[in-house]
Design a protein around this motif. Structure first.
Motif, mmCIF file in Angstrom:
data_model
loop_
_atom_site.group_PDB
_atom_site.id
_atom_site.type_symbol
_atom_site.label_atom_id
_atom_site.label_comp_id
_atom_site.label_asym_id
_atom_site.label_seq_id
_atom_site.Cartn_x
_atom_site.Cartn_y
_atom_site.Cartn_z
ATOM 1 N N ILE A 263 0.842 -1.202 0.000
ATOM 2 C CA ILE A 263 0.000 0.000 0.000
ATOM 3 C C ILE A 263 0.878 1.254 0.000
ATOM 4 O O ILE A 263 1.977 1.244 0.563
ATOM 5 N N ALA A 264 0.392 2.303 -0.627
ATOM 6 C CA ALA A 264 1.162 3.548 -0.697
ATOM 7 C C ALA A 264 0.360 4.634 -1.388
ATOM 8 O O ALA A 264 -0.701 4.385 -1.967
ATOM 9 N N HIS A 265 0.928 5.812 -1.357
ATOM 10 C CA HIS A 265 0.447 6.937 -2.151
ATOM 11 C C HIS A 265 0.688 6.625 -3.637
ATOM 12 O O HIS A 265 1.526 5.796 -3.972
ATOM 13 N N ILE A 266 -0.043 7.330 -4.494
ATOM 14 C CA ILE A 266 0.092 7.105 -5.930
ATOM 15 C C ILE A 266 1.532 7.348 -6.403
ATOM 16 O O ILE A 266 2.206 8.247 -5.902
ATOM 17 N N ASP A 267 1.995 6.478 -7.313
ATOM 18 C CA ASP A 267 3.279 6.681 -7.988
ATOM 19 C C ASP A 267 4.526 6.469 -7.125
ATOM 20 O O ASP A 267 5.625 6.787 -7.564
ATOM 21 N N HIS A 268 4.375 5.997 -5.913
ATOM 22 C CA HIS A 268 5.558 5.835 -5.079
ATOM 23 C C HIS A 268 6.365 4.579 -5.429
ATOM 24 O O HIS A 268 7.483 4.426 -4.966
ATOM 25 N N GLY A 269 5.781 3.688 -6.267
ATOM 26 C CA GLY A 269 6.574 2.563 -6.780
ATOM 27 C C GLY A 269 6.111 1.177 -6.364
ATOM 28 O O GLY A 269 6.888 0.220 -6.447
ATOM 29 N N LYS A 270 4.841 1.039 -5.964
ATOM 30 C CA LYS A 270 4.323 -0.268 -5.523
ATOM 31 C C LYS A 270 4.417 -1.321 -6.622
ATOM 32 O O LYS A 270 4.879 -2.439 -6.394
ATOM 33 N N THR A 271 3.949 -0.955 -7.818
ATOM 34 C CA THR A 271 3.887 -1.958 -8.883
ATOM 35 C C THR A 271 5.285 -2.305 -9.377
ATOM 36 O O THR A 271 5.585 -3.466 -9.652
ATOM 37 N N THR A 272 6.158 -1.310 -9.455
ATOM 38 C CA THR A 272 7.537 -1.581 -9.862
ATOM 39 C C THR A 272 8.161 -2.574 -8.883
ATOM 40 O O THR A 272 8.842 -3.517 -9.286
ATOM 41 N N MET A 273 7.895 -2.368 -7.596
ATOM 42 C CA MET A 273 8.447 -3.283 -6.608
ATOM 43 C C MET A 273 7.820 -4.671 -6.730
ATOM 44 O O MET A 273 8.531 -5.679 -6.745
ATOM 45 N N SER A 274 6.497 -4.728 -6.847
ATOM 46 C CA SER A 274 5.820 -6.027 -6.941
ATOM 47 C C SER A 274 6.290 -6.787 -8.187
ATOM 48 O O SER A 274 6.500 -7.996 -8.147
ATOM 49 N N ASP A 275 6.461 -6.068 -9.282
ATOM 50 C CA ASP A 275 6.967 -6.690 -10.513
ATOM 51 C C ASP A 275 8.334 -7.309 -10.283
ATOM 52 O O ASP A 275 8.620 -8.406 -10.757
ATOM 53 N N SER A 276 9.179 -6.601 -9.550
ATOM 54 C CA SER A 276 10.525 -7.137 -9.365
ATOM 55 C C SER A 276 10.484 -8.355 -8.445
ATOM 56 O O SER A 276 11.241 -9.294 -8.633
ATOM 57 N N LEU A 277 9.573 -8.358 -7.483
ATOM 58 C CA LEU A 277 9.438 -9.552 -6.640
ATOM 59 C C LEU A 277 8.970 -10.740 -7.474
ATOM 60 O O LEU A 277 9.443 -11.862 -7.326
ATOM 61 N N LEU A 278 8.037 -10.470 -8.377
ATOM 62 C CA LEU A 278 7.522 -11.543 -9.233
ATOM 63 C C LEU A 278 8.659 -12.113 -10.093
ATOM 64 O O LEU A 278 8.797 -13.322 -10.243
ATOM 65 N N ALA A 279 9.479 -11.232 -10.612
ATOM 66 C CA ALA A 279 10.573 -11.684 -11.469
ATOM 67 C C ALA A 279 11.612 -12.457 -10.666
ATOM 68 O O ALA A 279 12.195 -13.418 -11.153
ATOM 69 N N GLN A 280 11.832 -12.040 -9.424
ATOM 70 C CA GLN A 280 12.909 -12.661 -8.655
ATOM 71 C C GLN A 280 12.438 -13.828 -7.804
ATOM 72 O O GLN A 280 13.246 -14.632 -7.368
ATOM 73 N N ALA A 281 11.147 -13.911 -7.506
ATOM 74 C CA ALA A 281 10.704 -14.929 -6.558
ATOM 75 C C ALA A 281 9.340 -15.504 -6.881
ATOM 76 O O ALA A 281 8.671 -16.032 -6.011
#
Ligand code: GTP
Ligand code: MG
Length: 736
Positions: free
Chosen positions: A26-44
């Motif tokens: 959870i976060a404010h808009i544009d703070h990078g939630k999806t970018t982070m979730s994408d990288s978790l998906l790619a790595q784990a």
């Protein structure tokens, strides 16, 4: 590289409750939630080697890609092995940050035990950071902190290690202050975070490196060295030494609760059944062998598969072919397919045990908030508390198909939209026959219209958005009589403004039309200072925050007409006499009734109009007003532009509550009527040469200023095709 698992192995992992984490980002808009979730998906990622690692795998909707923001929630399951080789399954939900999609975050919370509050290191706490954190605290979903965009501090702001440290300390303090201010007594001391204990992670989702302080220590890297390394461009080295998924997931497994720790605490907040019952005991034990209990948290209508219900399994194990009973809909369905979501794809599995999140096909009347149980629990099942939203839909648009023949298609599409997103509310204007769609804000409606046009292939014209109002009263008046059309039945009411405390209890779902007598007494006595006798008089409660009490004595036949009176109550208050808007905050005291002795002459067609007549007379006599929605607004602007912003806000009937200076930037917090914000973007840009950033969230309803009231009433009535003048009380008052 991630170690992907076969479905058989996954099931084994999902049964191992101590090693499961259900968490949201959870976060404010544009703070990078999806970018982070994408990288978790790619790595784990737990499954799908061929699909993981796609750029923006989680923002897969075309509209999301185009706008670069998240519109829906997305689920993925991850696999993480700690240093001892112990595997963990992490069911993760990426949520949208935009205020218009807050309802989706609220629904996702139902499925979760913990969450990661993500904060942009440069922007720090923003309005939605605070709103989302408070939501997690209200829902008893434990938060930890991840500070993202660490790279920007070094690259853009050119900070040295000391300055970086000061900045992150301020963010941690903000987090802890919120937890202590808004957390319940039970958790507020346990849930503050300490970076030294690894309860805060730092990193760059963009560059895919990150760390917690213990992790840094273990690798023998000092904070200073880290800053230096990044400055020198050693990104690959950092990615290798400090992979982001390790920082985030090790924090999650150590500091976020597993279902065994969290579910009993969460049940106390969202389920009001008997914990000694079979259902209660099995849910408290998260027993995979117990009766099935699932709470639906999201609905998606898939063009191929049909309605997909996502939900949390609180007890039992769901398998394909299981018979499920829907507690609210009172209907049975068969689970036709059991799967888990991996971004936009569903992966079919054999079964999902308690403590996990499942996606089901075949539940055609599934709705968010619905409780599903196994057939054997049908007779005794108690449903979950309804999902409470922090804000109301405040904007509405009128829709019309370009070709009349498309009308049934439009009705069907609107229905589907609001099944998937209950914060989109469709109504038919009774005066004009127009189809109205109400939503949380301009973006919410804009995207809904796009869906109608593209997904449902409809050619529609839409009006400009208009603000939703409420009608209310400001005086206590009575008595008012209502007579049935056949003149054989009479109801007698007094009306008064409903106590704001009661309004809050209704809005927060603590009391509703389905609350049991016992609970009603408990809540009203404890929280509103009522006597037990008064609490027993509650006759009906309406979701728009109205209440009716029954103070009559010994009326023959009242029981048989109860439903008709309730029906008349909610029907009347769904469109008030002033301007046909929803009525809010009215207390009705029904103190006398006279009824025809033959039930044939006191049916709904007689009783409902009688109720309406008395209510309309009462509302119009009791100093009625319109309530308008008010946003809380936060503006960030260079200090030199501050006067332009405060000037603009006061011209727009706004008020300023707080001004905070942070270096060369000031943060202004205030309130502004929603009606004044349509088109505010352009004006804000013009007034500040484009240097202001602002966001707003719904805050409360407030009376329209008296000098604008009549004009506003006429405007709404004209738009709805009614006579411009509101009716006078005498049109509804009957005597004798
Ligand atoms: N410099 C930098 N940019 C980042 C980082 N993480 C994300 N971004 C950028 O920030 C922007 C927003 O990222 P998203 O991941 O879409 O943000 P979000 O929080 O999911 O946004 P919503 O879901 O719309 O609320 C994108 O341009 C990203 O590339 C980071 O660590 N460093
Ligand atoms: Mg996003």
């Amino acid at each position: 590289m991630p170690k992907y698992k076969q479905t058989s192995e996954i099931l084994k992992l999902m049964r191992d409750k101590e090693h499961i984490r259900n968490l949201g980002i959870i976060a404010h808009i544009d703070h990078g939630k999806t970018t982070m979730s994408d990288s978790l998906l790619a790595q784990a990622g737990l499954m799908s080697p061929d699909r993981a690692g796609e750029a923006r795998a989680l923002d897969y909707l075309e509209e999301e890609q185009r706008r670069g923001i998240t519109i829906k929630t997305a689920n993925i399951s991850l696999l993480y092995e700690d240093e001892k080789g112990q595997p963990y399954v992490i069911n993760l939900i990426d949520t949208p940050g935009h205020v218009d999609f807050s309802g989706k975050v609220t629904r996702a919370m139902r499925a979760l035990d913990g969450c990661i509050l993500l904060v942009d290191a440069v922007e720090e706490f923003q309005i939605m950071t605070e709103v989302r954190l408070r939501l997690a605290l209200d829902e008893m979903v434990k938060p930890v902190l991840y500070i993202n965009k660490f790279d920007r501090l070094i690259k853009e702001l050119k900070m040295d290690a000391d300055m970086v440290q000061q900045k992150i300390l301020r963010i941690i303090n903000q987090f802890n202050t919120q937890v202590q201010t808004y957390g319940s007594d039970e958790v507020k001391n346990d849930w503050v975070v300490n970076a030294g204990k690894g309860q805060v992670a730092f990193g760059s989702a963009l560059d895919r490196w990150g760390f917690t302080l213990p992790m840094l220590q273990k690798k023998g890297i000092t904070f200073k060295q880290l800053v230096e390394m990044y400055k020198e461009g050693k990104v690959e080295y950092l990615q290798e030494q400090l992979p982001l998924h390790e920082a985030i997931l090790s924090m999650a497994i150590q500091h976020l609760p597993n279902p065994i720790e969290s579910q009993p605490r969460r049940l106390m907040a969202i389920w009001k059944g008997d914990f000694e019952s079979r259902m209660g005991k099995s849910m408290m034990a998260i027993d995979p062998e117990g009766p099935l209990v699932i709470c639906i948290t999201n609905i998606v209508i898939d063009p191929q598969a049909g309605l997909v219900s996502t939900g949390r399994v609180f007890s039992g194990t769901i398998r394909k072919g299981d018979d499920l009973y829907l507690v609210n809909a009172k209907k049975g369905y068969k689970a036709q397919q059991v799967s888990i979501y991996m971004g936009q794809y569903r992966e079919i599995v054999d079964e999902i045990p308690a403590g996990n999140i499942v996606a089901l096909l075949g539940i055609s009347e599934g709705r968010s908030g619905e409780t599903m149980v196994s057939e054997d629990l049908k007779a005794e099942a108690v449903g979950f508390e309804s999902i409470k939203y922090l804000s109301d839909p405040v904007l509405t648009i009128a829709l019309e198909p370009k070709k009349a023949i498309d009308l049934p298609k439009l009705i069907d599409a609107l229905q589907k939209l609001s099944i998937q997103d209950p914060n989109l509310v469709t109504t038919i204007d009774q005066e004009t026959g127009e189809y109205l769609l109400a939503g949380m804000g301009e973006l919410h409606l804009e995207i809904a219209i796009k869906d109608l046009k593209r997904e449902y292939n409809l050619d529609v014209t839409e009006s400009e958005p208009t603000v939703v109002y409420r009608e209310s009263i400001r005086a206590s008046m009575g008595p008012f009589m209502g007579k049935s059309p056949n003149k054989h039945n009479r109801v007698f009411f007094n009306v008064s403004p409903l106590d704001p405390k009661i309004i809050d209890l209704i809005r927060m779902g603590e009391i509703s039309e389905i609350t049991s007598q016992r609970k009603m007494e408990e809540v009203l006595v404890e929280k509103a200072g009522w006597t037990t006798k008064q609490a027993r008089q509650v006759f009906d409660i309406n979701q728009n925050a109205n209440m009716m009490i029954d103070t009559t004595v010994g009326i023959q036949g009242l029981r048989e007409v109860k439903e008709h009176i309730s029906g008349g109550f909610s029907w009347t208050l769904s469109a008030g006499p002033l301007a046909g808007e929803i009525v809010r905050g009215v207390m009705v005291d029904m103190f006398d009734i006279s009824l025809h002795e033959d039930p044939v002459h006191r049916g709904p067609a007689q009783m409902m109009p009688a109720v309406r007549q008395a209510l309309y007379a009462g509302i119009l006599s009791a100093n009625p007003t319109l309530l308008e929605p008010i946003y809380k607004i936060q503006v960030r602007v260079p200090a030199t532009e501050m006067g332009n912003v405060t000037g603009l806000l006061s011209r727009k009937r706004g008020s300023i509550r707080e001004v905070e200076q942070q270096g060369a930037v000031v943060g202004i917090i205030g309130f502004i009527p929603v009606s004044e914000t349509l088109g505010l973007s352009q004006e804000m840009r013009a007034a500040t040469s484009g240097s202001a950033f602002w966001q707003s969230t719904f805050d409360h309803w407030a009376p329209v200023p008296d000098n604008m009231l009549l004009e506003q009433v006429k405007k709404i009535r004209t738009r709805k095709g009614m006579t411009p003048e509101p009716p006078s009380p005498s049109e509804y008052i009957v005597r004798e």
